[in-house]
Design an enzyme around this catalytic site. Sequence first.
Site, PDB file in Angstrom:
ATOM      1  N   TYR A  64    -130.417  18.867  49.411  1.00 29.50           N
ATOM      2  CA  TYR A  64    -129.275  17.338  49.649  1.00 29.50           C
ATOM      3  C   TYR A  64    -131.041  16.258  49.268  1.00 29.50           C
ATOM      4  O   TYR A  64    -129.481  15.069  48.703  1.00 29.50           O
ATOM      5  CB  TYR A  64    -129.571  17.067  51.102  1.00 29.50           C
ATOM      6  CG  TYR A  64    -127.913  17.566  51.895  1.00 29.50           C
ATOM      7  CD1 TYR A  64    -127.631  19.060  52.068  1.00 29.50           C
ATOM      8  CD2 TYR A  64    -126.489  17.206  51.007  1.00 29.50           C
ATOM      9  CE1 TYR A  64    -126.408  20.044  52.266  1.00 29.50           C
ATOM     10  CE2 TYR A  64    -125.352  18.186  51.255  1.00 29.50           C
ATOM     11  CZ  TYR A  64    -125.556  19.628  51.903  1.00 29.50           C
ATOM     12  OH  TYR A  64    -124.455  19.290  52.467  1.00 29.50           O
ATOM     13  N   HIS A 116    -114.942  14.142  52.966  1.00 31.23           N
ATOM     14  CA  HIS A 116    -116.397  15.371  53.881  1.00 31.23           C
ATOM     15  C   HIS A 116    -117.875  14.369  53.969  1.00 31.23           C
ATOM     16  O   HIS A 116    -118.506  14.829  53.648  1.00 31.23           O
ATOM     17  CB  HIS A 116    -116.642  16.448  52.354  1.00 31.23           C
ATOM     18  CG  HIS A 116    -115.346  17.018  52.398  1.00 31.23           C
ATOM     19  ND1 HIS A 116    -115.052  17.358  50.702  1.00 31.23           N
ATOM     20  CD2 HIS A 116    -114.191  17.628  52.669  1.00 31.23           C
ATOM     21  CE1 HIS A 116    -113.957  18.429  50.789  1.00 31.23           C
ATOM     22  NE2 HIS A 116    -113.290  17.880  52.587  1.00 31.23           N
ATOM     23  N   CYS A 148    -134.599  10.631  69.572  1.00 28.56           N
ATOM     24  CA  CYS A 148    -135.233  11.678  70.662  1.00 28.56           C
ATOM     25  C   CYS A 148    -135.775  13.207  70.319  1.00 28.56           C
ATOM     26  O   CYS A 148    -135.987  14.185  70.238  1.00 28.56           O
ATOM     27  CB  CYS A 148    -133.651  12.352  70.834  1.00 28.56           C
ATOM     28  SG  CYS A 148    -133.386  13.251  69.507  1.00 28.56           S
ATOM     29  N   GLY A 185    -109.691  14.535  39.279  1.00 23.79           N
ATOM     30  CA  GLY A 185    -111.803  15.403  39.168  1.00 23.79           C
ATOM     31  C   GLY A 185    -111.251  16.607  40.192  1.00 23.79           C
ATOM     32  O   GLY A 185    -112.744  16.280  40.752  1.00 23.79           O
ATOM     33  N   THR A 186    -110.178  17.123  40.948  1.00 24.05           N
ATOM     34  CA  THR A 186    -110.934  18.022  41.800  1.00 24.05           C
ATOM     35  C   THR A 186    -110.464  19.619  40.665  1.00 24.05           C
ATOM     36  O   THR A 186    -108.907  19.248  40.315  1.00 24.05           O
ATOM     37  CB  THR A 186    -109.721  17.591  43.021  1.00 24.05           C
ATOM     38  OG1 THR A 186    -110.304  18.932  44.109  1.00 24.05           O
ATOM     39  CG2 THR A 186    -108.607  17.063  43.004  1.00 24.05           C
ATOM     40  N   ALA A 229    -111.641  11.977  33.715  1.00 20.06           N
ATOM     41  CA  ALA A 229    -111.375  10.611  34.459  1.00 20.06           C
ATOM     42  C   ALA A 229    -111.273   9.959  34.106  1.00 20.06           C
ATOM     43  O   ALA A 229    -110.769   8.116  33.479  1.00 20.06           O
ATOM     44  CB  ALA A 229    -111.388  10.910  35.581  1.00 20.06           C
TER      45      ALA A 229
HETATM   46  C1  BV8 Z   1    -112.451  23.238  57.776  1.00 16.93           C
HETATM   47  C2  BV8 Z   1    -119.893  18.826  51.379  1.00 16.93           C
HETATM   48  C3  BV8 Z   1    -111.154  24.205  59.659  1.00 16.93           C
HETATM   49  C4  BV8 Z   1    -120.800  18.802  51.524  1.00 16.93           C
HETATM   50  C5  BV8 Z   1    -118.137  19.896  50.857  1.00 16.93           C
HETATM   51  C6  BV8 Z   1    -109.334  30.161  52.966  1.00 16.93           C
HETATM   52  C7  BV8 Z   1    -108.647  29.760  52.488  1.00 16.93           C
HETATM   53  C8  BV8 Z   1    -108.035  28.648  52.875  1.00 16.93           C
HETATM   54  C9  BV8 Z   1    -109.454  27.045  53.776  1.00 16.93           C
HETATM   55  C10 BV8 Z   1    -110.682  28.357  54.040  1.00 16.93           C
HETATM   56  C11 BV8 Z   1    -111.014  28.797  53.830  1.00 16.93           C
HETATM   57  N1  BV8 Z   1    -111.489  29.831  54.375  1.00 16.93           N
HETATM   58  C12 BV8 Z   1    -112.515  28.984  54.781  1.00 16.93           C
HETATM   59  C13 BV8 Z   1    -111.559  27.685  54.641  1.00 16.93           C
HETATM   60  C14 BV8 Z   1    -112.143  26.596  54.880  1.00 16.93           C
HETATM   61  C15 BV8 Z   1    -112.531  25.957  54.127  1.00 16.93           C
HETATM   62  C16 BV8 Z   1    -112.348  26.263  52.336  1.00 16.93           C
HETATM   63  O1  BV8 Z   1    -111.429  24.983  51.966  1.00 16.93           O
HETATM   64  N2  BV8 Z   1    -112.818  26.737  51.463  1.00 16.93           N
HETATM   65  C17 BV8 Z   1    -112.567  26.840  50.549  1.00 16.93           C
HETATM   66  C18 BV8 Z   1    -113.829  27.354  49.496  1.00 16.93           C
HETATM   67  C19 BV8 Z   1    -112.012  28.127  50.318  1.00 16.93           C
HETATM   68  N3  BV8 Z   1    -112.273  24.642  54.677  1.00 16.93           N
HETATM   69  C20 BV8 Z   1    -113.949  24.246  55.136  1.00 16.93           C
HETATM   70  O2  BV8 Z   1    -114.594  25.134  55.581  1.00 16.93           O
HETATM   71  C21 BV8 Z   1    -113.426  22.974  56.012  1.00 16.93           C
HETATM   72  N4  BV8 Z   1    -113.440  22.686  57.356  1.00 16.93           N
HETATM   73  O3  BV8 Z   1    -110.899  23.937  57.264  1.00 16.93           O
HETATM   74  O4  BV8 Z   1    -112.167  23.212  58.546  1.00 16.93           O
HETATM   75  C22 BV8 Z   1    -111.670  24.223  61.157  1.00 16.93           C
HETATM   76  C23 BV8 Z   1    -110.413  24.144  61.790  1.00 16.93           C
HETATM   77  C24 BV8 Z   1    -111.101  24.590  63.536  1.00 16.93           C
HETATM   78  C25 BV8 Z   1    -112.524  24.909  63.789  1.00 16.93           C
HETATM   79  C26 BV8 Z   1    -113.702  24.898  62.760  1.00 16.93           C
HETATM   80  C27 BV8 Z   1    -113.072  24.648  61.619  1.00 16.93           C
HETATM   81  C28 BV8 Z   1    -114.057  22.014  55.399  1.00 16.93           C
HETATM   82  C29 BV8 Z   1    -114.879  22.201  53.600  1.00 16.93           C
HETATM   83  C30 BV8 Z   1    -115.563  20.357  53.200  1.00 16.93           C
HETATM   84  C31 BV8 Z   1    -116.706  21.406  52.616  1.00 16.93           C
HETATM   85  N5  BV8 Z   1    -118.040  20.710  52.318  1.00 16.93           N
HETATM   86  N6  BV8 Z   1    -119.175  19.401  50.626  1.00 16.93           N
HETATM   87  C32 BV8 Z   1    -121.333  18.791  50.258  1.00 16.93           C
HETATM   88  O5  BV8 Z   1    -120.884  18.334  49.574  1.00 16.93           O
HETATM   89  O6  BV8 Z   1    -123.127  19.424  50.385  1.00 16.93           O
HETATM   90  S1  BV8 Z   1    -117.080  19.981  49.810  1.00 16.93           S
HETATM   91  C33 BV8 Z   1    -116.886  20.477  48.629  1.00 16.93           C
HETATM   92  O7  BV8 Z   1    -115.605  20.695  47.893  1.00 16.93           O
HETATM   93  C34 BV8 Z   1    -117.758  19.124  47.764  1.00 16.93           C
HETATM   94  O8  BV8 Z   1    -117.083  18.188  49.141  1.00 16.93           O
HETATM   95  C35 BV8 Z   1    -116.308  18.787  47.074  1.00 16.93           C
HETATM   96  O9  BV8 Z   1    -116.193  17.434  46.464  1.00 16.93           O
HETATM   97  C36 BV8 Z   1    -114.997  19.761  47.320  1.00 16.93           C
HETATM   98  C37 BV8 Z   1    -114.169  20.011  46.206  1.00 16.93           C
HETATM   99  O10 BV8 Z   1    -115.011  20.305  45.008  1.00 16.93           O
HETATM  100  P1  BV8 Z   1    -113.896  19.208  44.148  1.00 16.93           P
HETATM  101  O11 BV8 Z   1    -114.387  17.783  44.642  1.00 16.93           O
HETATM  102  O12 BV8 Z   1    -112.777  19.687  43.616  1.00 16.93           O
HETATM  103  O13 BV8 Z   1    -115.222  19.600  42.791  1.00 16.93           O
HETATM  104  P2  BV8 Z   1    -115.383  20.903  41.787  1.00 16.93           P
HETATM  105  O14 BV8 Z   1    -116.632  20.782  40.997  1.00 16.93           O
HETATM  106  O15 BV8 Z   1    -114.166  22.407  42.517  1.00 16.93           O
HETATM  107  O16 BV8 Z   1    -114.205  20.329  40.814  1.00 16.93           O
HETATM  108  C38 BV8 Z   1    -113.873  19.676  40.048  1.00 16.93           C
HETATM  109  C39 BV8 Z   1    -113.061  19.163  38.987  1.00 16.93           C
HETATM  110  O17 BV8 Z   1    -113.469  18.375  37.765  1.00 16.93           O
HETATM  111  C40 BV8 Z   1    -112.913  20.568  38.111  1.00 16.93           C
HETATM  112  O18 BV8 Z   1    -111.670  20.635  38.056  1.00 16.93           O
HETATM  113  C41 BV8 Z   1    -113.160  19.714  36.539  1.00 16.93           C
HETATM  114  O19 BV8 Z   1    -112.237  20.613  36.050  1.00 16.93           O
HETATM  115  C42 BV8 Z   1    -112.808  18.478  36.603  1.00 16.93           C
HETATM  116  N7  BV8 Z   1    -113.812  17.711  35.786  1.00 16.93           N
HETATM  117  C43 BV8 Z   1    -114.852  17.961  35.189  1.00 16.93           C
HETATM  118  N8  BV8 Z   1    -115.779  16.857  34.869  1.00 16.93           N
HETATM  119  C44 BV8 Z   1    -114.559  16.135  34.486  1.00 16.93           C
HETATM  120  C45 BV8 Z   1    -113.499  16.699  36.082  1.00 16.93           C
HETATM  121  N9  BV8 Z   1    -111.997  15.635  35.772  1.00 16.93           N
HETATM  122  C46 BV8 Z   1    -111.647  14.727  35.924  1.00 16.93           C
HETATM  123  N10 BV8 Z   1    -113.211  13.613  34.605  1.00 16.93           N
HETATM  124  C47 BV8 Z   1    -113.756  14.410  33.808  1.00 16.93           C
HETATM  125  N11 BV8 Z   1    -115.269  14.274  33.987  1.00 16.93           N
HETATM  126 ZN    ZN Z   2    -131.555  11.695  68.257  1.00 14.36          ZN
END
Ligand code: BV8
Ligand code: ZN
Length: 245
Positions: A64, A116, A148, A185-186, A229
Amino acid sequence: MVEDVVDAILNARYLVALTGAGVSAESGIPTFRGKDGLWNKYRPEELANPEAFARDPEKVWRWYAWRMEKVFSAEPNRAHYAFAELEGMGVLKTLITQNVDDLHERAGSKNVLHLHGSLRSVRCTKCGYTFEVNEPPKIPPLPTCERCSSLLRPGVVWFGETLPPDILERAFHEVEVADTIIVAGTSAVVQPAASLPLIVKRRGGVIVEINPTETPLSEVADFTIRGKAGEVMGQIAEEVKKALF
Ligand code: BV8
Ligand code: ZN
C-alpha cells in the site's frame, strides 16, 4: 458512435457514472487485472484482504505504501477532467468510483462516492480513529495509532469486507433514480459495484461502456466504445460543451 452517446447524454434526465482503475491507467497507475496489472505479481487473496493483513501486515503495508506513493505523485488525466467538466456543466449528477485514488477530486469532481475507500485515509484497527495522509508511512516500522498505539491499516475496503453502508446506500439510490450511466475503465467483475449498472438497465435506463476490451457488461450495454477513457471521455465532454454552450 460517439455522436450517439453524446445524444444519449444530452437526452438523459439523470446521468451518473461508475469508474474503475482503467480511468487512472493514463495517469500511470497500474490497473488490477490488466496485462501489467497489480494482481499479476500478487493475487488479491495475498494482499487485499484482512487475513493477509493479519498474517503479514508488513508485506501488505509495503504494497500500500508503494501504491500511495504512485497515486500521490500522479496527475489526473483527460478522463478525470472530462468527468469533472460534465459535472460542472450540470450534466453528470454523481460519480461512483471503485478507485481508491483521489484523481477525480483533484481534477475538480465534487460529488464522488468512493465504494472501496481511499488511499488518503488511514484507520486504527482497534479504536477506529481515522485520518487523512499526504504521503505514505515509512515501512518499517509498522504504523501505530497516536491514540491507542494499536496497528493502523489502509482506509480501503478489502475482499470479504462490507462496503461503507452509507456510501453503498447512496450509490444504490443514485442508480435507482438514474436513467443513464457511463461505465468507464472497469472490468465489471467486483461485486457489489458491478451490479450497479444492471440496476439502471433493469429500470429501462441506458448503459454506455467505455473500455478498450470486452467485459461481462459489454453484452448488456446499449453503447460500447472500444477506446481509452482519456480520449473518449475527452471527446464526449468537448461535444457536450459545444452542444450546450
Ligand atoms: C463484499 C480496494 C460482502 C482495495 C478492492 C463470487 C461471486 C460474486 C462476488 C463474490 C464472489 N466471491 C467473493 C465475492 C465478493 C467479492 C468479489 O466481488 N469478488 C470478485 C473478484 C468475484 N467482493 C467483495 O469481497 C466486496 N465485499 O462483497 O462483501 C459481504 C457480505 C457480508 C459480510 C461480509 C462481506 C469488497 C470488494 C472490494 C474489494 N476491494 N479494492 C485496494 O484497492 O487495494 S477491489 C479492486 O477491484 C479495486 O477496488 C478495483 O477498483 C476493483 C475493480 O477493479 P477495476 O477497477 O475494474 O480494475 P481492473 O484492473 O479489474 O479493470 C481495469 C479495466 O480498465 C479493464 O477492463 C481494462 O480493460 C480497462 N482499461 C485499461 N486501460 C484503460 C481502460 N479503460 C479505459 N481507458 C483505459 N486507458
Ligand atoms: Zn487507535
